[in-house]
Design a protein around this motif. Structure first.
Motif, PDB file in Angstrom:
ATOM      1  N   MET A   1     -39.409  10.610  -6.216  1.00 28.93           N
ATOM      2  CA  MET A   1     -38.776   9.681  -7.137  1.00 28.93           C
ATOM      3  C   MET A   1     -39.844   8.972  -7.974  1.00 28.93           C
ATOM      4  N   THR A   2     -39.637   8.896  -9.272  1.00 31.92           N
ATOM      5  CA  THR A   2     -40.611   8.268 -10.149  1.00 31.92           C
ATOM      6  C   THR A   2     -40.525   6.743 -10.046  1.00 31.92           C
ATOM      7  N   VAL A   3     -41.561   6.087 -10.549  1.00 33.01           N
ATOM      8  CA  VAL A   3     -41.563   4.625 -10.547  1.00 33.01           C
ATOM      9  C   VAL A   3     -40.414   4.094 -11.410  1.00 33.01           C
ATOM     10  N   THR A   4     -40.163   4.756 -12.524  1.00 37.62           N
ATOM     11  CA  THR A   4     -39.067   4.342 -13.410  1.00 37.62           C
ATOM     12  C   THR A   4     -37.728   4.432 -12.696  1.00 37.62           C
ATOM     13  N   GLU A   5     -37.545   5.495 -11.932  1.00 45.20           N
ATOM     14  CA  GLU A   5     -36.289   5.655 -11.181  1.00 45.20           C
ATOM     15  C   GLU A   5     -36.143   4.579 -10.112  1.00 45.20           C
ATOM     16  N   LYS A   6     -37.267   4.217  -9.481  1.00 45.46           N
ATOM     17  CA  LYS A   6     -37.220   3.157  -8.473  1.00 45.46           C
ATOM     18  C   LYS A   6     -36.855   1.821  -9.107  1.00 45.46           C
ATOM     19  N   LEU A   7     -37.412   1.550 -10.273  1.00 43.73           N
ATOM     20  CA  LEU A   7     -37.074   0.322 -10.993  1.00 43.73           C
ATOM     21  C   LEU A   7     -35.588   0.299 -11.322  1.00 43.73           C
ATOM     22  N   GLN A   8     -35.068   1.415 -11.764  1.00 47.08           N
ATOM     23  CA  GLN A   8     -33.645   1.488 -12.089  1.00 47.08           C
ATOM     24  C   GLN A   8     -32.784   1.270 -10.850  1.00 47.08           C
ATOM     25  N   GLN A   9     -33.256   1.752  -9.714  1.00 50.98           N
ATOM     26  CA  GLN A   9     -32.521   1.544  -8.459  1.00 50.98           C
ATOM     27  C   GLN A   9     -32.490   0.064  -8.081  1.00 50.98           C
ATOM     28  N   ILE A  10     -33.612  -0.610  -8.254  1.00 47.59           N
ATOM     29  CA  ILE A  10     -33.651  -2.044  -7.948  1.00 47.59           C
ATOM     30  C   ILE A  10     -32.710  -2.801  -8.886  1.00 47.59           C
ATOM     31  N   GLN A  11     -32.724  -2.433 -10.150  1.00 46.74           N
ATOM     32  CA  GLN A  11     -31.814  -3.067 -11.108  1.00 46.74           C
ATOM     33  C   GLN A  11     -30.362  -2.853 -10.685  1.00 46.74           C
ATOM     34  N   ALA A  12     -30.073  -1.654 -10.198  1.00 49.84           N
ATOM     35  CA  ALA A  12     -28.709  -1.350  -9.752  1.00 49.84           C
ATOM     36  C   ALA A  12     -28.335  -2.180  -8.529  1.00 49.84           C
ATOM     37  N   LEU A  13     -29.302  -2.397  -7.636  1.00 50.89           N
ATOM     38  CA  LEU A  13     -29.043  -3.223  -6.452  1.00 50.89           C
ATOM     39  C   LEU A  13     -28.628  -4.634  -6.854  1.00 50.89           C
ATOM     40  N   PHE A  14     -29.329  -5.198  -7.835  1.00 49.75           N
ATOM     41  CA  PHE A  14     -28.985  -6.550  -8.267  1.00 49.75           C
ATOM     42  C   PHE A  14     -27.641  -6.581  -9.000  1.00 49.75           C
ATOM     43  N   GLN A  15     -27.330  -5.519  -9.725  1.00 47.32           N
ATOM     44  CA  GLN A  15     -26.023  -5.456 -10.368  1.00 47.32           C
ATOM     45  C   GLN A  15     -24.910  -5.467  -9.328  1.00 47.32           C
ATOM     46  N   GLU A  16     -25.139  -4.780  -8.206  1.00 42.76           N
ATOM     47  CA  GLU A  16     -24.146  -4.758  -7.122  1.00 42.76           C
ATOM     48  C   GLU A  16     -24.037  -6.125  -6.451  1.00 42.76           C
ATOM     49  N   MET A  17     -25.175  -6.814  -6.302  1.00 40.39           N
ATOM     50  CA  MET A  17     -25.165  -8.132  -5.652  1.00 40.39           C
ATOM     51  C   MET A  17     -24.423  -9.173  -6.487  1.00 40.39           C
ATOM     52  N   GLU A  18     -24.555  -9.086  -7.801  1.00 39.20           N
ATOM     53  CA  GLU A  18     -23.931  -9.998  -8.759  1.00 39.20           C
ATOM     54  C   GLU A  18     -24.586 -11.373  -8.816  1.00 39.20           C
ATOM     55  N   GLN A  19     -25.188 -11.821  -7.714  1.00 38.34           N
ATOM     56  CA  GLN A  19     -25.928 -13.079  -7.709  1.00 38.34           C
ATOM     57  C   GLN A  19     -26.906 -13.038  -6.537  1.00 38.34           C
ATOM     58  N   ALA A  20     -28.052 -13.689  -6.696  1.00 39.27           N
ATOM     59  CA  ALA A  20     -29.061 -13.595  -5.642  1.00 39.27           C
ATOM     60  C   ALA A  20     -30.002 -14.797  -5.656  1.00 39.27           C
ATOM     61  N   LEU A  21     -30.407 -15.200  -4.467  1.00 40.31           N
ATOM     62  CA  LEU A  21     -31.429 -16.224  -4.279  1.00 40.31           C
ATOM     63  C   LEU A  21     -32.690 -15.514  -3.823  1.00 40.31           C
ATOM     64  N   ILE A  22     -33.790 -15.727  -4.527  1.00 46.38           N
ATOM     65  CA  ILE A  22     -35.037 -15.028  -4.224  1.00 46.38           C
ATOM     66  C   ILE A  22     -35.990 -15.959  -3.496  1.00 46.38           C
ATOM     67  N   ALA A  23     -36.476 -15.534  -2.328  1.00 40.81           N
ATOM     68  CA  ALA A  23     -37.534 -16.256  -1.632  1.00 40.81           C
ATOM     69  C   ALA A  23     -38.820 -15.972  -2.399  1.00 40.81           C
ATOM     70  N   TYR A  24     -39.246 -16.945  -3.169  1.00 33.97           N
ATOM     71  CA  TYR A  24     -40.255 -16.740  -4.205  1.00 33.97           C
ATOM     72  C   TYR A  24     -41.520 -17.536  -3.908  1.00 33.97           C
ATOM     73  N   SER A  25     -42.607 -16.820  -3.601  1.00 33.89           N
ATOM     74  CA  SER A  25     -43.881 -17.480  -3.307  1.00 33.89           C
ATOM     75  C   SER A  25     -44.790 -17.559  -4.532  1.00 33.89           C
ATOM     76  N   GLY A  26     -44.496 -16.756  -5.541  1.00 35.05           N
ATOM     77  CA  GLY A  26     -45.369 -16.669  -6.704  1.00 35.05           C
ATOM     78  C   GLY A  26     -46.392 -15.562  -6.590  1.00 35.05           C
ATOM     79  N   GLY A  27     -46.346 -14.792  -5.495  1.00 37.29           N
ATOM     80  CA  GLY A  27     -47.230 -13.650  -5.342  1.00 37.29           C
ATOM     81  C   GLY A  27     -46.759 -12.474  -6.182  1.00 37.29           C
ATOM     82  N   VAL A  28     -47.514 -11.389  -6.139  1.00 37.94           N
ATOM     83  CA  VAL A  28     -47.216 -10.217  -6.965  1.00 37.94           C
ATOM     84  C   VAL A  28     -45.809  -9.690  -6.683  1.00 37.94           C
TER      85      VAL A  28
END
Length: 277
Positions: free
Chosen positions: A1-28
């Protein structure tokens, strides 16, 4: 699977979630998750940063600036892991108690604010190291989009650069408690002196580094290829004086150099197996 395809999969995951809280440290990793979540969900994404003595104030400020640059809503909460002796006694599964505190704090807030999902920045490479915090998150139903699609650390940096994130080449910066050998008690004073020492070195221009602390000794770790330059260019007596003013008695340089996960080399081999997803 290409990096672009993986990015699209992550985008699809968030579309399915509809809303999300991110545990955000500011790291990469968590910055990339926050960016993708915001691009997909807009105001239905919220980044939350846990503030505690194990987070450098400078790193917190960077997290604030990055969240503002992305455009995502950003909240800060205080966590109380330093009140838990299971954490401060620094056992080999210390991170389990840290992440337990984090997600036990985040979960009721997510419910209160109407977020069905909590997500973190765990990537596929993290699953190959000893990371007891991953288990704590898993037990509490936290999602890890990067790991779910098999995105490695290198790919995280690649996508971050493609999306224009300034964190794409940011050195890994785990919490300050990771600077102490297992079983040595962690105190706020010890965290503060390590933090001051690392900021001192950063201001000298050294970015990818660790200051390991063992009792009264500071051990500086730099990439092996930078050690000779460091010795030649640094005013060593001045550095020692500064570190002693922070509370250290002895100052040493690790001749092996910096290596991620170095503290785990003392662990039994049976623990150093990939974490399950």
């Amino acid at each position: 699977m290409t990096v672009t395809e993986k990015l699209q999969q992550i985008q699809a995951l968030f579309q399915e979630m509809e809303q999300a809280l991110i545990a955000y440290s500011g790291g990469v990793d968590s910055t990339l998750v926050a960016k993708i979540a915001y691009d997909v969900l807009g105001d239905r994404a919220l980044a939350v940063t846990a503030v505690s003595p194990s987070l450098l104030p400078e790193d917190l400020e960077e997290a604030r600036l990055q969240a503002a640059e992305i455009g995502i809503q950003h909240q800060e909460i205080e966590t109380q892991e330093m009140q838990n002796p299971n954490y401060t006694s620094n056992p080999i599964n210390r991170c389990y108690f840290c992440k337990s505190e984090l997600h036990d704090t985040l979960k009721p807030l997510a419910q209160k604010w109407g977020y069905s999902y909590i997500v973190d920045g765990v990537n596929a490479d993290d699953l190959k190291d000893y990371r007891p915090g991953i288990q704590a998150a898993k037990e509490r139903g936290v999602r890890s989009p990067l790991a779910e699609v098999g995105l490695t650390k290198l790919e995280v940096r690649e996508i971050s650069k493609f999306l224009g994130l300034i964190t794409w080449d940011k050195p890994a910066q785990p919490c300050l408690s990771s600077r102490f050998p297992y079983t040595e008690e962690i105190t706020i004073a010890k965290l503060q002196r390590v933090g001051k020492a690392e900021i001192y070195l950063r201001k000298l221009g050294w970015k990818n580094l660790r200051v390991r602390s063992e009792v009264d000794t500071a051990r500086i770790e730099l990439p092996p290829e930078q050690i000779q330059e460091f010795v030649l260019k640094t005013n060593l007596p001045q550095l020692v004086q500064a570190f002693q003013s922070f509370g250290f008695v002895y100052v040493t340089l690790d001749l092996e150099g910096y290596r991620s996960g170095k503290l785990n080399q003392v662990l039994p081999s049976e623990l150093l197996v990939p974490s399950s997803t």
